[in-house]
Design a protein around this motif. Structure first.
Motif, PDB file in Angstrom:
ATOM      1  N   ILE A   1       1.041  -1.272  -0.131  1.00  0.00           N
ATOM      2  CA  ILE A   1      -0.194  -0.100  -0.091  1.00  0.00           C
ATOM      3  C   ILE A   1       0.871   1.353   0.244  1.00  0.00           C
ATOM      4  O   ILE A   1       1.892   1.295   0.737  1.00  0.00           O
ATOM      5  CB  ILE A   1      -0.934   0.093   1.363  1.00  0.00           C
ATOM      6  N   LEU A   2       0.509   2.090  -1.002  1.00  0.00           N
ATOM      7  CA  LEU A   2       1.240   3.406  -0.995  1.00  0.00           C
ATOM      8  C   LEU A   2       0.679   4.319  -0.299  1.00  0.00           C
ATOM      9  O   LEU A   2      -0.513   4.507  -0.007  1.00  0.00           O
ATOM     10  CB  LEU A   2       1.406   4.050  -2.602  1.00  0.00           C
TER      11      LEU A   2
ATOM     12  N   ILE B   1      -2.241   7.285 -10.052  1.00  0.00           N
ATOM     13  CA  ILE B   1      -2.593   6.003  -9.390  1.00  0.00           C
ATOM     14  C   ILE B   1      -2.516   4.771 -10.507  1.00  0.00           C
ATOM     15  O   ILE B   1      -1.758   3.848 -10.079  1.00  0.00           O
ATOM     16  CB  ILE B   1      -4.011   6.311  -9.055  1.00  0.00           C
ATOM     17  N   ASP B   2      -2.822   4.966 -11.882  1.00  0.00           N
ATOM     18  CA  ASP B   2      -2.533   4.060 -12.464  1.00  0.00           C
ATOM     19  C   ASP B   2      -0.948   3.513 -12.672  1.00  0.00           C
ATOM     20  O   ASP B   2      -0.797   2.439 -12.862  1.00  0.00           O
ATOM     21  CB  ASP B   2      -2.807   4.661 -14.113  1.00  0.00           C
ATOM     22  N   THR B   3      -0.028   4.582 -12.523  1.00  0.00           N
ATOM     23  CA  THR B   3       1.137   4.359 -12.918  1.00  0.00           C
ATOM     24  C   THR B   3       1.712   3.492 -11.964  1.00  0.00           C
ATOM     25  O   THR B   3       2.281   2.230 -11.933  1.00  0.00           O
ATOM     26  CB  THR B   3       2.101   5.546 -12.982  1.00  0.00           C
ATOM     27  N   TRP B   4       1.524   3.660 -10.471  1.00  0.00           N
ATOM     28  CA  TRP B   4       2.079   2.981  -9.466  1.00  0.00           C
ATOM     29  C   TRP B   4       1.307   1.467  -9.230  1.00  0.00           C
ATOM     30  O   TRP B   4       1.801   0.823  -8.805  1.00  0.00           O
ATOM     31  CB  TRP B   4       2.269   3.624  -8.258  1.00  0.00           C
ATOM     32  N   MET B   5      -0.012   1.489  -9.729  1.00  0.00           N
ATOM     33  CA  MET B   5      -0.770   0.335  -9.427  1.00  0.00           C
ATOM     34  C   MET B   5      -0.217  -0.604 -10.550  1.00  0.00           C
ATOM     35  O   MET B   5      -0.219  -1.736 -10.376  1.00  0.00           O
ATOM     36  CB  MET B   5      -2.334   0.377  -9.631  1.00  0.00           C
TER      37      MET B   5
ATOM     38  N   PHE C   1      -3.877   2.405  -1.806  1.00  0.00           N
ATOM     39  CA  PHE C   1      -3.444   3.539  -1.470  1.00  0.00           C
ATOM     40  C   PHE C   1      -4.056   3.816  -0.127  1.00  0.00           C
ATOM     41  O   PHE C   1      -4.923   3.613   0.098  1.00  0.00           O
ATOM     42  CB  PHE C   1      -3.592   4.648  -2.383  1.00  0.00           C
ATOM     43  N   ARG C   2      -3.303   4.765   0.709  1.00  0.00           N
ATOM     44  CA  ARG C   2      -3.542   5.309   1.976  1.00  0.00           C
ATOM     45  C   ARG C   2      -3.699   6.619   1.592  1.00  0.00           C
ATOM     46  O   ARG C   2      -2.626   7.339   1.227  1.00  0.00           O
ATOM     47  CB  ARG C   2      -2.761   4.694   3.095  1.00  0.00           C
TER      48      ARG C   2
ATOM     49  N   LEU D   1      -8.444   1.035  -0.760  1.00  0.00           N
ATOM     50  CA  LEU D   1      -8.223   2.529  -0.563  1.00  0.00           C
ATOM     51  C   LEU D   1      -8.672   2.779   0.766  1.00  0.00           C
ATOM     52  O   LEU D   1      -9.741   2.541   1.336  1.00  0.00           O
ATOM     53  CB  LEU D   1      -9.138   3.227  -1.258  1.00  0.00           C
ATOM     54  N   ILE D   2      -7.469   3.189   1.743  1.00  0.00           N
ATOM     55  CA  ILE D   2      -7.544   3.636   3.115  1.00  0.00           C
ATOM     56  C   ILE D   2      -7.421   5.220   3.261  1.00  0.00           C
ATOM     57  O   ILE D   2      -6.733   5.680   2.470  1.00  0.00           O
ATOM     58  CB  ILE D   2      -6.767   2.790   3.967  1.00  0.00           C
ATOM     59  N   GLY D   3      -8.247   5.671   4.188  1.00  0.00           N
ATOM     60  CA  GLY D   3      -7.797   7.105   4.264  1.00  0.00           C
ATOM     61  C   GLY D   3      -7.612   7.423   5.908  1.00  0.00           C
ATOM     62  O   GLY D   3      -7.782   6.711   6.822  1.00  0.00           O
ATOM     63  N   GLU D   4      -6.698   8.424   5.867  1.00  0.00           N
ATOM     64  CA  GLU D   4      -6.360   8.928   7.153  1.00  0.00           C
ATOM     65  C   GLU D   4      -7.450   9.720   7.824  1.00  0.00           C
ATOM     66  O   GLU D   4      -7.673  10.956   7.562  1.00  0.00           O
ATOM     67  CB  GLU D   4      -5.122  10.049   7.158  1.00  0.00           C
ATOM     68  N   VAL D   5      -8.076   9.391   8.660  1.00  0.00           N
ATOM     69  CA  VAL D   5      -9.160  10.125   9.461  1.00  0.00           C
ATOM     70  C   VAL D   5      -8.971   9.700  10.941  1.00  0.00           C
ATOM     71  O   VAL D   5      -9.006   8.585  11.402  1.00  0.00           O
ATOM     72  CB  VAL D   5     -10.627   9.589   8.848  1.00  0.00           C
ATOM     73  N   TRP D   6      -8.778  10.800  11.775  1.00  0.00           N
ATOM     74  CA  TRP D   6      -8.634  10.606  13.336  1.00  0.00           C
ATOM     75  C   TRP D   6      -9.707  10.501  14.106  1.00  0.00           C
ATOM     76  O   TRP D   6      -9.656   9.891  15.284  1.00  0.00           O
ATOM     77  CB  TRP D   6      -7.640  11.777  13.756  1.00  0.00           C
ATOM     78  N   GLU D   7     -11.073  10.741  13.617  1.00  0.00           N
ATOM     79  CA  GLU D   7     -12.060  10.572  14.356  1.00  0.00           C
ATOM     80  C   GLU D   7     -13.089   9.599  13.858  1.00  0.00           C
ATOM     81  O   GLU D   7     -12.750   8.713  13.053  1.00  0.00           O
ATOM     82  CB  GLU D   7     -12.933  12.053  14.485  1.00  0.00           C
ATOM     83  N   ASP D   8     -14.012   9.368  14.115  1.00  0.00           N
ATOM     84  CA  ASP D   8     -15.196   8.475  13.942  1.00  0.00           C
ATOM     85  C   ASP D   8     -15.317   8.933  12.381  1.00  0.00           C
ATOM     86  O   ASP D   8     -16.147  10.216  12.321  1.00  0.00           O
ATOM     87  CB  ASP D   8     -16.520   8.504  14.609  1.00  0.00           C
ATOM     88  N   ALA D   9     -15.018   8.165  11.321  1.00  0.00           N
ATOM     89  CA  ALA D   9     -15.438   8.483  10.146  1.00  0.00           C
ATOM     90  C   ALA D   9     -16.888   8.633   9.661  1.00  0.00           C
ATOM     91  O   ALA D   9     -17.050   9.309   8.490  1.00  0.00           O
ATOM     92  CB  ALA D   9     -14.389   7.566   9.094  1.00  0.00           C
TER      93      ALA D   9
END
Length: 616
Positions: A250-251, A327-331, A338-339, A367-375
């Protein structure tokens, strides 16, 4: 009297989040001697309150019951309560402590209950839940010693692996993050067998694209590997060899801003082409928000070297998400997902396009996201976000679980822990819950062993942090508590994510002390062996992949829960105090097999700071 409890199937079925166009049975109870003329479900859909009548069900000696089969026809996060017309006037059923619903005579008392509604098509990507993620800060994991070409001469290359990262400002008062220990992609590739010993099934890499800082969150070129990390070929080889060992990659996608020292902005004129700072005719000019060109512009949290981009600018959107884009390039080169850095800084429409780009390469991509609270109820820039409704993220970094684990291990209070965990379990759709990234340390937070056994830094500065490492006594306590935290991390819903070096006993407060070099040859063997054991236990317990969770009655300093998925069960106990605890099991639980911990005569024996995991 409990009038409603959203976590009990008698009152609400099914438990937790639901899919659009699927009915939810809601039931309330009222005192048998209270005459209710009318009962209504009040749902706020983000625009207004809408009322739906409940139907009278039954009267018993204990209560009157009213119910409704409510079918949400939109996706989103909805908030609801109940309104009653009674012989004594209006009454309301609102949410109070631990999500219990009680009757009140004022709509201002208590809070609303939450109902998360996702798309019917929302499915988790296959092959991720049940696994283990390992997070790597590339500069600090492993230096292969291979020769690097085209390394900018202004970098401070260090030869003292394991020493304290530079942390003092330079002569201009700036923190430059310009010291490098030389960890690289080839070093990670050489350690794949080491990671497999822990049962690791995915690696999450902090940024690897060219950037002029050791953290690389100030991207300089999205299409190029940073020269100190290696080459594009090194990345392809890493992904290929990892896949052979059952490990995905995962990048980190840093798409809300670029570096000022980049081919896109080019403030330092490092690059030959015209960046946005060099010419208003630059192809990148429209990516940025200038108040006055070239010196006044929008930057990320006011940091002048991190320039915000207009994510929905057509040329930028195409560059990241379009055919042949980033995204295409690295996948295509081997990444499996990705994160998204600072997902709450990204527009919903942009995340939707990122998802489309990722999923073009297969529904199993993550696909993961950086969310610090209840998303599910996160509000950013005045907007209730739509992360987990099935159009955007698969899931998020599960910071609420991290905070709950830290607080419980350090201070006890199993009731508070149960409430924090069940809140997320109740609010997150199952696909998102099963793939949530459960960390107890990250590159943005203090190391878990330091949090669990060290002095509270209380916002103190770097000079305080660097001299307040754990004493030998505190470190030993930290090892005991870290094991307990890891037991919870590995057995709660979601995917455990090891922050590199936690399993080796690395300590440290916040950046840069939480980003030390992996201590090869000096690992804490006790913790390394424990992490391997937990990996084996997780692989041996199918219930830990997607099983429901049910908490058991325990003393305040002990938590116990059962994970169940069909015929598979896993029972977990954790004791946070320096004293033994014996717990009696009832019924079929007495027949379970201990995988770790002691069990005799239908009792689980927990040592001081002890734990037990049982399989059924």
């Amino acid at each position: 009297m409990v009038a409603f409890f959203s976590r009990d199937s008698f009152y609400k079925k099914p438990f937790g989040a639901v899919r659009r166009d699927r009915p939810v049975r809601l039931r309330i109870t009222t005192p048998p001697d209270l005459y209710v003329y009318r009962a209504e479900l009040i749902v706020n859909d983000g625009f207004c309150d809408r009322a739906f009548p409940l139907t009278y069900e039954v009267t018993t000696s204990d209560y009157n019951a009213f119910s409704i089969d409510y079918t949400p026809n939109m996706c989103g996060t909805f908030f609801y309560h109940f309104k009653l017309e009674t012989e004594h006037g209006l009454r309301y059923i609102r949410s109070f402590e631990h999500s219990f619903g009680h009757m009140t005579d004022s709509p201002e008392n208590g809070g609303n209950f939450q109902l998360t509604v996702c798309r019917p098509s929302f499915q988790e990507p296959q092959g991720w839940s049940g696994g283990i993620i390992y997070q790597i800060f590339p500069d600090r994991f492993c230096n292969s010693g291979s020769h690097k070409e085209n390394v900018p001469p202004d970098r401070q290359l260090r030869s003292d692996w394991g020493a304290t990262p530079y942390f003092l400002p330079d002569e201009h008062g700036r923190i430059t993050n310009n010291d490098y220990f030389g960890g690289d992609l080839e070093g990670i590739r050489q350690k794949l067998d080491y990671l497999r010993e822990f049962g690791v099934t995915a690696i999450y890499l902090n940024p690897i694209f060219e950037a002029h800082s050791n953290h690389r969150y100030n991207t300089a070129n999205y299409m190029k590997i940073d020269p100190l990390l290696g080459t594009e070929e090194d990345f392809v080889n890493l992904c290929a060899d990892a896949r052979k060992k059952g490990i995905r990659v995962i990048l980190d996608g840093v798409f809300s801003h670029t570096g000022s020292d980049s081919i896109y902005f080019n403030e330092a004129c490092r690059y030959p082409g015209a960046g946005a700072a060099n010419s208003m005719d630059s192809p990148y000019y429209d990516w940025y928000d200038f108040q006055e060109w070239p010196g006044r512009y929008s930057s990320w949290w006011g940091i002048e070297t991190l320039h915000n981009v207009n994510e929905l600018c057509p040329s930028y959107l195409d560059f990241i998400c379009g055919p042949g884009g980033v995204i295409d390039t690295w996948m295509e080169r081997g990444a499996d997902g990705f994160r998204l850095d600072v997902a709450d800084e990204l527009p919903d429409a942009f995340i939707t396009e990122v998802r489309k780009a990722v999923k073009r390469h297969g529904d199993d991509k993550l696909l993961i996201g950086e969310v610090w609270e209840d998303a599910t109820n996160k509000v950013s820039y005045g907007v209730l976000r739509q992360y987990l409704m099935g159009k955007e993220l698969d899931s998020v970094m599960n910071y609420p679980f991290k905070d709950a684990i830290h607080h419980f291990i350090r201070y006890g209070d199993s009731e508070d822990f149960r409430d924090r965990i069940l809140t997320i379990c109740e609010n997150y759709p199952a696909p998102a819950l099963n793939t949530a990234m459960n960390s107890i340390s990250t590159h943005d937070t203090a190391r878990a062993i330091t949090v669990l056994a060290g002095a509270d830094d209380g916002g103190k500065g770097r000079l305080w942090q660097v001299i307040h490492s754990l004493t030998p006594k505190a470190y030993q306590l930290g090892v005991k508590r870290l094991k307990l935290a890891m037991v919870l991390q590995y057995t709660l819903p979601g995917i455990p994510c090891i922050y590199y070096g936690d399993e080796a006993g690395l300590q440290g407060y916040t950046d840069p002390f939480n980003r030390g070099c992996y201590p090869w040859g000096h690992q804490n063997d006790e913790l390394v062996g424990f992490a391997k054991e937990l990996g084996r236990i997780r692989a041996a317990c199918p219930a830990l992949e997607k099983g429901e969770i049910r908490f058991l009655d325990t003393p305040p300093d002990v938590v116990g829960y059962l994970r169940r998925d069909g015929e598979h069960q896993c029972l977990v106990y954790v004791n946070t105090i320096d004293a033994p605890v014996d717990l009696s099991l009832e019924g079929p639980l007495r027949e379970m097999t201990p995988l770790c911990g002691e069990m005799k005569g239908g009792e689980v024996w927990l040592k001081p700071y002890g734990y037990a995991i049982l399989k059924g």
